[in-house]
Design a protein around this motif. Sequence first.
Motif, PDB file in Angstrom:
ATOM      1  N   LEU A 225       0.840  -1.195   0.000  1.00  0.00           N
ATOM      2  CA  LEU A 225       0.000   0.000   0.000  1.00  0.00           C
ATOM      3  C   LEU A 225       0.879   1.250   0.000  1.00  0.00           C
ATOM      4  N   TYR A 226       0.557   2.196  -0.906  1.00  0.00           N
ATOM      5  CA  TYR A 226       1.376   3.393  -1.074  1.00  0.00           C
ATOM      6  C   TYR A 226       0.503   4.633  -1.241  1.00  0.00           C
ATOM      7  N   LEU A 227       1.056   5.769  -0.815  1.00  0.00           N
ATOM      8  CA  LEU A 227       0.511   7.072  -1.187  1.00  0.00           C
ATOM      9  C   LEU A 227       1.391   7.622  -2.295  1.00  0.00           C
ATOM     10  N   ALA A 228       0.776   8.193  -3.337  1.00  0.00           N
ATOM     11  CA  ALA A 228       1.550   8.666  -4.483  1.00  0.00           C
ATOM     12  C   ALA A 228       1.000   9.991  -4.985  1.00  0.00           C
ATOM     13  N   LEU A 229       1.893  10.819  -5.513  1.00  0.00           N
ATOM     14  CA  LEU A 229       1.465  12.008  -6.240  1.00  0.00           C
ATOM     15  C   LEU A 229       0.722  11.555  -7.489  1.00  0.00           C
ATOM     16  N   SER A 230      -0.417  12.158  -7.757  1.00  0.00           N
ATOM     17  CA  SER A 230      -1.241  11.718  -8.880  1.00  0.00           C
ATOM     18  C   SER A 230      -0.572  12.009 -10.216  1.00  0.00           C
ATOM     19  N   ASP A 231       0.103  13.162 -10.319  1.00  0.00           N
ATOM     20  CA  ASP A 231       0.772  13.525 -11.573  1.00  0.00           C
ATOM     21  C   ASP A 231       2.102  14.196 -11.264  1.00  0.00           C
TER      22      ASP A 231
END
Length: 312
Positions: A225-231
């Motif tokens: 599970l990760y949090l990521a910048l969308s763009d």
Amino acid sequence: MTSLNFNDQDGVLRSITDAPPTHYTLKIESLSMLTKNSLEKYESGEFEAGGYKWKLVFYPNGNKSKNVKDHISLYLVMAGANTSQIHWGVHAVFRLFLLDQNTGNYFVFQEQKERRFHAMKLDWGFDQFLSLKDFTEASNGFLMDDTCVFGAEVFVSKERSTGKGECLSMVKDAVMYKHVWKIDSFSKINTDCHDSKTFSSGDQKWKIQLYPKGKGIGTGSHLSLYLALSDPTSLPPGTKIYTEFTLRILEQTHQRHQFGKVSFWFSASNPERGWPKFITLGFLSQTGMGFLLKDTCIVEAEVTVHGISNAL
């Protein structure tokens, strides 16, 4: 600039100039938020001077590892050195700057002799750059409206590089945004990575990335599970986003939720952060547990952006 009570440091030249630093400028806004968010130090982005890469490291309450008290500490660090450079060393004369915002002049610290940067000593600078009393005294102009400006010049040879800089803005009263992602028909996910809808926090767009069969060292044994910048490609070059976040999979029966919490500098080159071994696949699907209730999984993200650093 008023008369300052500097601590004597052998071999240190102090001067005042109206010329801005040649190679790098570091502007820090909302300085008090660094301490409030438990940031003991701040490392600037890299800049080039004399054919080598460098960065500034600033300790707003002194370098505790050097037992510094009641002073700010400021250092020049060699960055991105290759093996031969680290082995043989690089000799440089450097000057560190602090802007007097009342007059527009710069207070300059410079050691009388050149320093050798090498594998065992990649940083040089000043443990007691300036006392906190003098730094915070309004009449000196160093800290105005919770903002200060540092700078650096590095001379390895006659070569000079184009100046660069950055501005760090810490967020006062940062707001936490909570995003809830309900995943139905979990067992029918047929992609390696399953993305949530994009959501906003701190003027940035984010998404949760879920790997139902794991990623990296978690492949085949864990859900990742990760949090990521969308763009991330839309970020201006040199932009970094200091973010505190929690990812959580809800246990819908007993409320024994599985979660992870961390702070991280997101950027275009480091657009995601999370856990390859967030929860074992066996525990996730265990009978009697509520992580997958009626084939539905609920994931929460709590995201707080505490600071953004942009290139000047």
